[in-house]
Motif scaffolding. Structure first.
Motif, PDB file in Angstrom:
ATOM      1  N   ASP A   1      22.523  55.132 -12.102  1.00 50.68           N
ATOM      2  CA  ASP A   1      21.342  55.894 -12.347  1.00 50.68           C
ATOM      3  C   ASP A   1      21.189  55.988 -13.233  1.00 50.68           C
ATOM      4  N   GLU A   2      20.997  55.746 -14.769  1.00 52.92           N
ATOM      5  CA  GLU A   2      20.007  55.476 -15.619  1.00 52.92           C
ATOM      6  C   GLU A   2      19.284  54.758 -15.810  1.00 52.92           C
ATOM      7  N   ALA A   3      19.285  53.406 -14.987  1.00 51.74           N
ATOM      8  CA  ALA A   3      18.417  52.402 -15.028  1.00 51.74           C
ATOM      9  C   ALA A   3      17.216  53.341 -13.975  1.00 51.74           C
ATOM     10  N   ALA A   4      16.008  52.620 -14.454  1.00 47.24           N
ATOM     11  CA  ALA A   4      14.480  52.983 -14.041  1.00 47.24           C
ATOM     12  C   ALA A   4      14.722  52.813 -12.813  1.00 47.24           C
ATOM     13  N   ALA A   5      14.357  53.622 -12.000  1.00 45.57           N
ATOM     14  CA  ALA A   5      14.156  52.961 -10.457  1.00 45.57           C
ATOM     15  C   ALA A   5      12.624  52.458 -10.253  1.00 45.57           C
ATOM     16  N   LEU A   6      12.518  51.203  -9.628  1.00 42.47           N
ATOM     17  CA  LEU A   6      11.163  50.139  -9.916  1.00 42.47           C
ATOM     18  C   LEU A   6      10.571  50.333  -8.909  1.00 42.47           C
ATOM     19  N   THR A   7      10.875  50.624  -7.409  1.00 42.87           N
ATOM     20  CA  THR A   7      10.459  51.019  -6.553  1.00 42.87           C
ATOM     21  C   THR A   7       9.996  51.913  -5.446  1.00 42.87           C
ATOM     22  N   LEU A   8      10.197  51.863  -3.699  1.00 46.80           N
ATOM     23  CA  LEU A   8      10.241  52.884  -3.927  1.00 46.80           C
ATOM     24  C   LEU A   8      12.072  53.044  -2.925  1.00 46.80           C
ATOM     25  N   PHE A   9      11.782  51.692  -2.487  1.00 48.30           N
ATOM     26  CA  PHE A   9      13.030  51.626  -2.079  1.00 48.30           C
ATOM     27  C   PHE A   9      14.017  51.921  -3.218  1.00 48.30           C
ATOM     28  N   GLU A  10      14.045  51.284  -3.802  1.00 48.23           N
ATOM     29  CA  GLU A  10      15.001  51.764  -4.583  1.00 48.23           C
ATOM     30  C   GLU A  10      15.725  53.136  -4.723  1.00 48.23           C
ATOM     31  N   HIS A  11      14.562  54.114  -4.710  1.00 47.69           N
ATOM     32  CA  HIS A  11      14.655  55.497  -4.508  1.00 47.69           C
ATOM     33  C   HIS A  11      15.736  56.121  -3.439  1.00 47.69           C
ATOM     34  N   LYS A  12      14.483  55.267  -2.671  1.00 43.53           N
ATOM     35  CA  LYS A  12      15.762  55.806  -0.957  1.00 43.53           C
ATOM     36  C   LYS A  12      16.868  55.331  -1.223  1.00 43.53           C
ATOM     37  N   TYR A  13      17.449  54.251  -1.416  1.00 41.79           N
ATOM     38  CA  TYR A  13      18.576  53.956  -1.468  1.00 41.79           C
ATOM     39  C   TYR A  13      19.664  54.430  -2.640  1.00 41.79           C
ATOM     40  N   ARG A  14      19.015  54.707  -3.455  1.00 45.04           N
ATOM     41  CA  ARG A  14      20.072  55.476  -4.593  1.00 45.04           C
ATOM     42  C   ARG A  14      20.491  57.167  -3.499  1.00 45.04           C
ATOM     43  N   ALA A  15      18.959  57.943  -2.983  1.00 46.42           N
ATOM     44  CA  ALA A  15      19.560  58.901  -2.504  1.00 46.42           C
ATOM     45  C   ALA A  15      20.170  59.051  -1.360  1.00 46.42           C
ATOM     46  N   SER A  16      20.405  57.837  -0.933  1.00 43.10           N
ATOM     47  CA  SER A  16      21.437  57.615  -0.362  1.00 43.10           C
ATOM     48  C   SER A  16      22.673  57.008   0.151  1.00 43.10           C
ATOM     49  N   GLY A  17      22.491  56.704  -1.156  1.00 50.31           N
ATOM     50  CA  GLY A  17      24.240  56.564  -1.594  1.00 50.31           C
ATOM     51  C   GLY A  17      24.590  55.253  -1.766  1.00 50.31           C
ATOM     52  N   HIS A  18      23.524  54.036  -1.988  1.00 48.87           N
ATOM     53  CA  HIS A  18      23.479  52.808  -1.615  1.00 48.87           C
ATOM     54  C   HIS A  18      24.506  52.118  -2.948  1.00 48.87           C
ATOM     55  N   THR A  19      25.054  51.120  -3.004  1.00 49.56           N
ATOM     56  CA  THR A  19      25.586  51.168  -4.838  1.00 49.56           C
ATOM     57  C   THR A  19      24.223  49.732  -4.794  1.00 49.56           C
ATOM     58  N   LEU A  20      23.865  49.771  -6.401  1.00 51.88           N
ATOM     59  CA  LEU A  20      22.487  48.926  -6.385  1.00 51.88           C
ATOM     60  C   LEU A  20      23.177  47.947  -7.529  1.00 51.88           C
ATOM     61  N   TRP A  21      23.346  46.691  -7.277  1.00 45.25           N
ATOM     62  CA  TRP A  21      22.914  45.392  -8.363  1.00 45.25           C
ATOM     63  C   TRP A  21      21.986  44.485  -8.298  1.00 45.25           C
TER      64      TRP A  21
END
Length: 220
Positions: free
Chosen positions: A192-212
């Motif tokens: 979660d500390e990694a800077a979000a680079l896209t609007l999709f990334e913000h949305k996926y994080r807010a939705s509880g997705h695991t990001l790779w």
């Protein structure tokens, strides 16, 4: 940003059974299709920007609205950052570069831009693939970046590659494709500390997705 994004749903439970022969086929045969005029025109703009700025080149492929391109321009202030997307509608929704900015947005097919860069012997400093369409249906494996014949051209233009996705299997398949090409890759979960680079990334994080995230050096 509303937290209402669905998890990726696929009828493919593991690595695609055709992935290895598909990637090997594409690595063995150069992909040089005819180029449409709009791609040539976009590339001419890229060439002009390169001549004007004389900076290392960073490519943001499938950049969507270009929000990621603007963020990457701040991350790489000494580089020329070029965002490429085939949709003028998407590109028109994001921040538009100003004359003094170190980034450029192009409406073009990414594979065509890769082909033109490779033909000119131009290599990248960094290459970002941030949440490309995962094409999760098994029947659509050839539409994924690593299943497309343009994958070999992506390798030609080099650079430090960073791929991000909210579908773990996509990242793992991409890593296998790179391994087949002799390019080792590091795959890890984004914190979660990694800077979000896209609007999709913000949305996926807010939705509880695991990001790779996958990183690889594509030096020849």
């Amino acid at each position: 940003m509303h937290a209402n994004s669905r998890q990726v749903s696929s009828n493919q439970p593991g690595l695609h059974p055709r992935l290895v022969p598909l990637v090997r086929k594409h690595l063995a045969h150069a992909y040089r299709p005819p180029l449409a005029q709009h791609n040539l025109d976009a590339y001419a703009r890229l060439q002009a920007a390169c001549r004007a700025q004389q900076r290392p080149l960073v490519l943001d492929s499938f950049c969507g609205s270009g929000h990621s391109t603007a963020a990457l321009a701040r991350r790489h202030p000494d580089c020329l950052v070029v965002g490429v997307d085939k949709s003028s509608h998407r590109l028109g929704r994001g921040p538009q570069p100003q004359p003094d900015d170190n980034y450029l947005l192009l409406q073009a097919d990414c594979e065509a831009v890769w082909q033109l860069l490779a033909a000119d012997g131009i290599t990248l400093h960094y290459h970002y693939l941030l949440y490309p369409n995962p094409w999760p249906k098994a029947a659509h494996v050839k539409r994924r970046v690593h299943g497309h014949p343009g994958f070999a051209t992506l390798l030609e233009i080099g650079g430090e590659l960073e791929l991000r996705s909210n579908w773990q299997l996509y990242v793992e398949e991409f890593g296998v494709a790179l391994w087949l090409a002799g390019r080792p890759a590091l795959v890890k979960r984004l914190t979660d500390e990694a800077a979000a680079l896209t609007l999709f990334e913000h949305k996926y994080r807010a939705s509880g997705h695991t990001l790779w995230c996958l990183r690889s050096s594509l030096a020849p």
